[in-house]
Design a protein around this motif. Structure first.
Motif, short mmCIF file in Angstrom:
data_model
loop_
_atom_site.label_atom_id
_atom_site.label_comp_id
_atom_site.label_asym_id
_atom_site.label_seq_id
_atom_site.Cartn_x
_atom_site.Cartn_y
_atom_site.Cartn_z
N THR A 169 0.82 -1.21 0.00
CA THR A 169 0.00 0.00 0.00
C THR A 169 0.86 1.27 0.00
O THR A 169 0.46 2.28 -0.60
N LEU A 170 2.01 1.23 0.65
CA LEU A 170 2.87 2.41 0.65
C LEU A 170 3.42 2.68 -0.75
O LEU A 170 3.43 3.82 -1.21
N LEU A 171 3.86 1.63 -1.44
CA LEU A 171 4.39 1.81 -2.78
C LEU A 171 3.32 2.30 -3.74
O LEU A 171 3.56 3.19 -4.56
N GLY A 172 2.11 1.75 -3.65
CA GLY A 172 1.03 2.21 -4.51
C GLY A 172 0.65 3.65 -4.25
O GLY A 172 0.34 4.40 -5.18
N SER A 173 0.69 4.06 -3.00
CA SER A 173 0.28 5.43 -2.65
C SER A 173 1.31 6.47 -3.07
O SER A 173 0.97 7.67 -3.13
N LEU A 174 2.53 6.07 -3.35
CA LEU A 174 3.54 7.04 -3.79
C LEU A 174 3.15 7.67 -5.12
O LEU A 174 3.46 8.84 -5.38
N PHE A 175 2.45 6.92 -5.97
CA PHE A 175 2.00 7.49 -7.24
C PHE A 175 0.94 8.58 -6.98
O PHE A 175 0.91 9.59 -7.69
N MET A 176 0.09 8.36 -6.00
CA MET A 176 -0.88 9.39 -5.64
C MET A 176 -0.18 10.63 -5.09
O MET A 176 -0.60 11.76 -5.37
N GLY A 211 -1.84 8.20 -11.80
CA GLY A 211 -1.16 8.15 -10.50
C GLY A 211 -2.12 7.87 -9.35
O GLY A 211 -1.84 7.03 -8.49
N ILE A 212 -3.26 8.56 -9.34
CA ILE A 212 -4.22 8.38 -8.25
C ILE A 212 -4.90 7.02 -8.34
O ILE A 212 -5.12 6.34 -7.33
N PHE A 213 -5.22 6.59 -9.57
CA PHE A 213 -5.93 5.32 -9.72
C PHE A 213 -5.07 4.13 -9.30
O PHE A 213 -5.59 3.14 -8.76
N LEU A 251 -11.57 3.20 1.92
CA LEU A 251 -10.81 4.43 1.68
C LEU A 251 -10.64 4.68 0.19
O LEU A 251 -10.64 5.83 -0.26
N SER A 252 -10.47 3.61 -0.60
CA SER A 252 -10.36 3.80 -2.05
C SER A 252 -11.68 4.30 -2.62
O SER A 252 -11.70 5.16 -3.51
N LEU A 253 -12.80 3.79 -2.12
CA LEU A 253 -14.11 4.25 -2.58
C LEU A 253 -14.30 5.73 -2.28
O LEU A 253 -14.74 6.51 -3.13
#
Length: 559
Positions: A169-176, A211-213, A251-253
């Motif tokens: 989740t941390l790696l994915g959130s870096l794009f956001m 990035g957000i998606f 949280l994603s929703l």
């Protein structure tokens, strides 16, 4: 009022931290547990008061509290018709999560209580904050408490599962984070209200959207990005599984509602078919995986992935019913999945010390009350009518079908699959022959008062909202209608051209009929201009493409 909602669990953390010592008697431990439970219930009462005072007919943020000049940021809190239900879900689930592990957590109990209260404060801040940079900070702040909760109180492979959760989740959130920094550099502000009035260029929207998606696709999760969820659910303590399934996955929703739909409409409309493809593949993959698993906790985790894909599709349908259904299904899934995890990971596992479905056959013979409640929750997981899950799933699939019929048909297979794996699971556990010899040698009691109470609360929410969903849908309707984006630009242009051509031919016929040959080209141009102006004035909400600025222009600019 909203700041009080945040301060109550923080004050509770301070009270519990002041009592940490090495000589804690069972009596003192019970008092500390009761104190933490009272704090969560007090937070629930405050949220219910806010809901009673909330005006569901308004699209504006309410109970706004502004606290400027706090470090570099502006602390800006507010509620609207979308976030109020996520706040209520959080304050309802937290006392249930605390009670579910009332007796099973025997070591480091104070740390466990502090983590639960800290998670409640962080999750409430995510739903209340009105700044996208602070949204990201609090969005990531829940990872540390969850990491400790799973790593300290989980089962055999708890350390591995906690690292999976944290790193994925941390790696994915870096794009956001990169997208949010880009927005800050372009606009110079990160306030939700200001950003909702901006219009980014199309290419910029695409990069921001991707990035957000990616961050929300990991948090949902979708196909090939769901490994962390299965390990986290299976190895987590019961309260951790409840919080993960009921709130963290939502949280994603909520992030899609806040960041993607209002800020990046052209980008998500362009990528709708790609999102539909990902969602349909996730539904089929998760459902088939659920059918073959024999671990009851893993089965419920896979079913959560399937239901998450359904409300992901509904959210991107760009239809009012789809958006309302997605949020409704997310709330409903929070109640039903929590109940199923309590049945599987709490009641059955605490009595048998195994999660394998094979050993549970014939439970209805020795635990009839449990079997009845388990059956009602299983029906809710299937989306049976008279449950809130049915309303959410039906509206979500309706929105997908209206947007793209073939995707709606493929997504509707989730109805068949969910009925198959849920009823198959219930049949193997409750019936499937005589009960296992282990349960005969060691007497297994039925539900205790504590277990019966928390299951009854979840079932009442599921059934009562299914019978009368107006308190949920009425508040959503005003705000969900604000998220619809009119994407039919090409069809609109063709419609206007057809209208002009038809009216022009009729006009020419009238000119010939009355022998008016003196009409000049200027008069014809003025006449066509008046036709177009009347057409746009009689329309409700139409837009055209501005080829010069690659944006949208309204009727006044056309005129």
């Amino acid at each position: 009022m909203l700041l009080t909602l945040i301060l109550i669990p923080l004050i509770g953390i301070f009270i519990l931290s002041a009592t940490i010592s090495y000589d804690i008697t069972p009596g003192n431990l019970k008092i500390l547990k009761s104190t933490a439970l009272a704090i969560t219930i007090l937070d629930l009462i405050v949220s219910l008061i806010i809901f009673i005072l909330f005006d569901c007919s308004s699209k504006q943020f309410q109970f706004v509290q502004e606290h400027y000049e706090i470090s570099y940021f502006d602390f800006y809190l507010g509620l609207d018709g979308l976030s109020i239900y996520f706040v209520l879900l959080t304050t309802i689930i937290m006392p249930i999560a605390l009670i579910s592990n009332w007796k099973s957590i025997k070591e480091n109990t104070i740390i466990f209580l502090i983590i639960i209260l800290l998670l409640e404060a962080a999750l409430l801040l995510v739903f209340l904050i009105l700044d996208i940079l602070l949204f990201y900070i609090f969005f990531e702040s829940i990872l540390a408490p969850l990491f400790i909760l799973i790593g300290l109180f989980g089962s055999n492979e708890k350390v591995r599962a906690s690292f999976y959760l944290f790193l994925y989740t941390l790696l994915g959130s870096l794009f956001m984070l990169l997208s949010i920094i880009t927005i800050l550099s372009l606009i110079g502000i990160t306030d939700f209200d200001v950003l909702s009035k901006t219009n980014f260029e199309y290419l910029t929207q695409l990069f921001l959207f991707y990035g957000i998606f990616i961050a929300f696709a990991v948090k949902t999760p979708v196909i090939y990005l769901n490994n962390w969820l299965l390990k986290a659910h299976v190895e987590s303590p019961l309260s951790g599984s409840i919080i993960l399934a009921a709130i963290v996955l939502k949280l994603s929703l909520y992030g899609i509602v806040r960041l993607i739909l209002p800020l990046l409409p052209k980008a998500f409309i362009y990528n709708t078919y790609l999102i539909f493809l990902i969602g349909v593949l996730t539904i089929i993959y998760a459902s088939l995986s659920t059918l073959r698993t024999i671990d009851v906790k893993e089965l419920i985790a896979y079913s959560s992935v399937s239901h998450a894909a359904v409300y992901l599709l509904g959210m991107f349908s760009n239809v009012i019913q789809g958006i309302e259904g997605a949020i409704t299904l997310g709330i409903a899934h929070g109640f039903v999945s929590s109940g199923l995890f309590i049945c599987a990971g709490g009641i059955l596992y605490d009595r048998s010390s195994t999660r394998l479905i094979t050993y549970y056959r014939g439970i209805a013979q020795i635990m009839p009350i449990f079997s009845i409640m388990f059956f009602i929750l299983s029906l809710g997981n299937c989306g049976v009518p008279l449950t809130i899950n049915f309303i959410g799933e039906f509206m979500s699939l309706y929105g997908v079908f209206e947007r793209l019929p073939i995707a709606g048909v493929l997504a509707s297979t989730s109805i068949i699959f969910s009925a198959a794996y849920t009823i198959f699971m219930f049949n193997r556990i409750a019936f499937a022959g005589s009960f296992f010899i282990h349960f005969w040698a060691n007497y297994i009691p039925d539900l205790t008062k504590r277990e019966f109470s928390i299951l009854l609360i979840l079932i009442l929410f599921t059934v009562l909202l299914g019978l009368y969903p107006a308190p949920l849908l009425d508040g959503l309707h005003y705000n969900a209608s604000n998220l619809i984006f009119n994407y039919n630009f090409i069809y609109l242009s063709v419609e206007i051209c057809n209208y002009i051509a038809e009216t022009t031919l009729n006009s020419i016929f009238e000119l010939f009929k009355y022998n008016i040959w003196q009409a000049t080209y200027i008069a014809i141009d003025e006449y066509l201009y008046s036709i177009l102006k009347d057409y746009l004035d009689n329309s409700t909400e139409y837009y055209l493409i501005d080829t010069e600025q690659e944006g949208l222009v309204d009727k006044s600019r056309i005129a």
